[in-house]
Design a protein around this motif. Structure first.
Motif, PDB file in Angstrom:
ATOM      1  N   ARG A  72     -10.735  -5.657  -0.897  1.00 40.03           N
ATOM      2  CA  ARG A  72      -9.891  -5.079   0.150  1.00 40.03           C
ATOM      3  C   ARG A  72     -10.625  -3.972   0.900  1.00 40.03           C
ATOM      4  O   ARG A  72     -10.547  -3.895   2.129  1.00 40.03           O
ATOM      5  CB  ARG A  72      -8.587  -4.541  -0.455  1.00 40.03           C
ATOM      6  N   ARG A  73     -11.320  -3.128   0.153  1.00 41.58           N
ATOM      7  CA  ARG A  73     -12.030  -2.028   0.816  1.00 41.58           C
ATOM      8  C   ARG A  73     -13.151  -2.569   1.703  1.00 41.58           C
ATOM      9  O   ARG A  73     -13.343  -2.097   2.831  1.00 41.58           O
ATOM     10  CB  ARG A  73     -12.583  -1.061  -0.229  1.00 41.58           C
TER      11      ARG A  73
ATOM     12  N   GLU B   7     -16.110   1.100  -8.556  1.00 44.78           N
ATOM     13  CA  GLU B   7     -14.659   1.128  -8.438  1.00 44.78           C
ATOM     14  C   GLU B   7     -14.027   1.599  -9.742  1.00 44.78           C
ATOM     15  O   GLU B   7     -13.024   2.332  -9.731  1.00 44.78           O
ATOM     16  CB  GLU B   7     -14.137  -0.261  -8.061  1.00 44.78           C
TER      17      GLU B   7
ATOM     18  N   THR C 217     -15.179   9.233   0.638  1.00 38.74           N
ATOM     19  CA  THR C 217     -14.326   9.763   1.705  1.00 38.74           C
ATOM     20  C   THR C 217     -14.457  11.280   1.798  1.00 38.74           C
ATOM     21  O   THR C 217     -14.051  11.872   2.798  1.00 38.74           O
ATOM     22  CB  THR C 217     -12.847   9.392   1.473  1.00 38.74           C
TER      23      THR C 217
ATOM     24  N   SER D  11       0.816  -1.213   0.000  1.00 37.37           N
ATOM     25  CA  SER D  11       0.000   0.000   0.000  1.00 37.37           C
ATOM     26  C   SER D  11       0.850   1.264   0.000  1.00 37.37           C
ATOM     27  O   SER D  11       0.344   2.353  -0.280  1.00 37.37           O
ATOM     28  CB  SER D  11      -0.924   0.005   1.223  1.00 37.37           C
TER      29      SER D  11
ATOM     30  N   ASP E 293      -9.620  -4.689  -5.452  1.00 39.79           N
ATOM     31  CA  ASP E 293      -9.729  -3.442  -4.691  1.00 39.79           C
ATOM     32  C   ASP E 293     -11.048  -3.373  -3.934  1.00 39.79           C
ATOM     33  O   ASP E 293     -11.096  -2.916  -2.785  1.00 39.79           O
ATOM     34  CB  ASP E 293      -9.606  -2.239  -5.627  1.00 39.79           C
ATOM     35  N   VAL E 294     -12.129  -3.810  -4.575  1.00 38.96           N
ATOM     36  CA  VAL E 294     -13.431  -3.820  -3.906  1.00 38.96           C
ATOM     37  C   VAL E 294     -13.385  -4.723  -2.688  1.00 38.96           C
ATOM     38  O   VAL E 294     -13.875  -4.382  -1.604  1.00 38.96           O
ATOM     39  CB  VAL E 294     -14.538  -4.280  -4.879  1.00 38.96           C
TER      40      VAL E 294
ATOM     41  N   ASP F  62     -16.321   9.153  -4.728  1.00 41.04           N
ATOM     42  CA  ASP F  62     -15.426   8.927  -3.595  1.00 41.04           C
ATOM     43  C   ASP F  62     -16.086   9.414  -2.308  1.00 41.04           C
ATOM     44  O   ASP F  62     -16.090  10.609  -2.012  1.00 41.04           O
ATOM     45  CB  ASP F  62     -14.097   9.652  -3.818  1.00 41.04           C
TER      46      ASP F  62
ATOM     47  N   ARG G  10     -11.697  -4.106   4.836  1.00 41.05           N
ATOM     48  CA  ARG G  10     -11.241  -3.097   5.786  1.00 41.05           C
ATOM     49  C   ARG G  10     -12.402  -2.528   6.598  1.00 41.05           C
ATOM     50  O   ARG G  10     -12.305  -2.373   7.813  1.00 41.05           O
ATOM     51  CB  ARG G  10     -10.510  -1.980   5.036  1.00 41.05           C
ATOM     52  N   VAL G  11     -13.506  -2.235   5.923  1.00 41.93           N
ATOM     53  CA  VAL G  11     -14.679  -1.697   6.628  1.00 41.93           C
ATOM     54  C   VAL G  11     -15.218  -2.722   7.625  1.00 41.93           C
ATOM     55  O   VAL G  11     -15.527  -2.393   8.780  1.00 41.93           O
ATOM     56  CB  VAL G  11     -15.766  -1.290   5.616  1.00 41.93           C
TER      57      VAL G  11
ATOM     58  N   ARG H 156     -11.596   4.882 -10.117  1.00 45.42           N
ATOM     59  CA  ARG H 156     -10.225   4.820 -10.608  1.00 45.42           C
ATOM     60  C   ARG H 156     -10.037   5.574 -11.919  1.00 45.42           C
ATOM     61  O   ARG H 156      -9.001   6.210 -12.138  1.00 45.42           O
ATOM     62  CB  ARG H 156      -9.791   3.368 -10.786  1.00 45.42           C
TER      63      ARG H 156
END
Length: 313
Positions: free
Chosen positions: A271-272, A151, A215, A97, A268-269, A213, A275-276, A155
Motif C-alpha cells: 500500500r505504501r 515495516e 516521514t 484507513s 502495508d508495504v 520512519d 501510494r508513492v 510497527r
C-alpha cells in the motif's frame, strides 16, 4: 479531488428578472443552465459567479480535470478498464484507513468529506482517479524482504514521544534551551509561546517517532534516539530553522515473531509503495499535459496548482 464544472459564459438570452419573492412562483425553465439562482427574485447567472469561483477554486478544479483527462488517455493506451469493483475498493480503503469499526469509519468518512468539500461529484471522481492510478502502478510494485523487515521495525520497534520547539535562528534556540530544560510543562509552555512549528498548538507534542520512519527528518530521529527521558537536545538544524527536542517518553520495541505478522506487513508495504508511485504518476501526467488557459485569473490559479503538483515530495 475531482472535476467540478464551473460553467460557461452567459449568452445574454436568459429569462427576464422575476418580480417578487422566489416563493411567489416556481422558477422558469432553465434548459441552457445560464441562470443558477434567484436572489430576492432577481436572476443570478453563471457569469456573475465566474470571477469569484475561479479565484476560490479554479486552479485546483482545472488541475483535477487535467489529471482526469490525462489519466483516461493513459488507461486507454494501456488497455486498462476501471470498473465499479475497483472504485468500490477505493472507497473501502479510505474508510478502513480511518477506523476498524465500520460504523465509526463511515462517520469519520462523512466528516472527512465535509471538511474537504468532497460532494458526490468530486468524491466519485476521486475514487475513480485513485482506482485508475492504482491499476497502472500495481504491477510495478515489488515487496522485498528488506522492505518487510523495515515495516516490522516501523510497527513494532522502539518509539519516542517528543516535544519540539522550533525557531528561526540558532541564537534564539540556544537562548531558550536553558529554560526548556526545566521539565515537560516548562518545555510545553515555551513551545506554545515561541515555536514556529504547527505542533506549537499542542505544546510541541509530536506523534510517536520511530527510528525508521522517514516521514520525520533524519536529524530529528537521530536527536530523539540519543536523548534520555526528560532531557533536551542541543539545537538541531532542520528545514526552516533550529529545533530543541525534549524526550517525553520512550517505548521499548515489542517482541513479535516476524513470520506470524508477515502477511499484514507485506500488505502495508504494498500500500505504501503504491501510494508513492501513484503520486509520482499523477505528477508525471500533470507535467506532461498541454494546457492553454485563456482566462488570466484561471491561468494564474492553474499555474500555481501545476507547479505545486509537479514539485514532488
Amino acid at each position: 479531488m475531482a472535476l467540478t464544472a464551473l460553467g460557461c459564459q452567459p449568452s445574454g438570452r436568459g429569462s427576464a428578472p422575476v418580480a417578487g419573492p422566489v416563493t411567489a412562483a416556481p422558477p422558469p425553465a432553465n434548459p441552457r443552465g445560464e441562470v443558477v439562482a434567484y436572489v430576492g427574485g432577481e436572476t443570478l447567472r453563471r457569469g456573475a459567479l465566474w470571477p469569484a469561483m475561479v479565484e476560490a477554486a479554479g486552479g485546483s478544479t482545472l488541475s483535477e480535470h487535467v489529471l482526469d483527462a490525462m489519466l483516461s488517455r493513459r488507461l486507454a493506451t494501456a488497455g486498462v478498464v476501471v470498473g465499479p469493483g475497483e472504485i468500490a475498493a477505493e472507497r473501502r480503503r479510505i474508510a478502513a484507513s480511518l477506523a476498524d469499526d465500520e460504523d465509526t469509519a463511515a462517520r469519520l468518512l462523512d466528516e472527512l468529506r465535509r471538511r474537504r468539500g468532497w460532494g458526490p461529484t468530486r468524491f466519485d471522481a476521486l475514487l475513480r482517479r485513485n482506482a485508475g492510478l492504482r491499476a497502472l502502478v500495481a504491477d510495478r510494485v515489488t515487496v522485498t524482504d528488506a522492505a518487510v523487515r523495515r515495516e516490522h521495525r516501523l510497527r513494532f520497534g522502539p518509539a519516542y514521544r517528543v516535544r519540539l520547539l522550533m525557531v528561526r535562528s540558532l541564537d534564539e534556540a540556544q537562548a531558550l534551551r536553558r529554560d526548556a530544560a526545566e521539565g515537560d510543562l516548562a518545555f510545553a509552555e515555551l513551545a506554545a509561546a515561541h515555536s514556529i512549528d504547527p505542533s506549537a498548538a499542542q505544546g510541541g507534542l509530536l506523534s510517536p517517532i520511530r527510528p525508521d520512519d522517514t516521514t520525520y527528518p533524519q536529524a530529528l530521529r537521530a536527536a530523539a534516539a540519543r536523548l534520555a527521558v526528560g532531557a533536551v537536545s542541543p539545537p538541531v538544524a532542520l528545514d526552516g530553522g533550529f529545533a530543541l527536542v525534549y524526550l517525553k517518553e520512550k517505548t521499548a520495541g515489542q517482541r513479535v515473531d516476524p513470520g506470524a505478522v508477515r502477511p499484514g506487513l507485506e500488505a502495508d508495504v504494498r500500500r505504501r509503495a503504491e501510494r508513492v508511485m501513484m503520486q509520482q504518476l499523477a505528477r508525471e501526467l500533470i507535467g506532461a499535459a498541454d494546457v492553454v488557459v485563456l482566462d488570466p485569473a484561471l491561468r494564474r490559479g492553474w499555474e500555481r496548482q501545476r507547479d505545486a503538483a509537479t514539485a514532488g515530495p
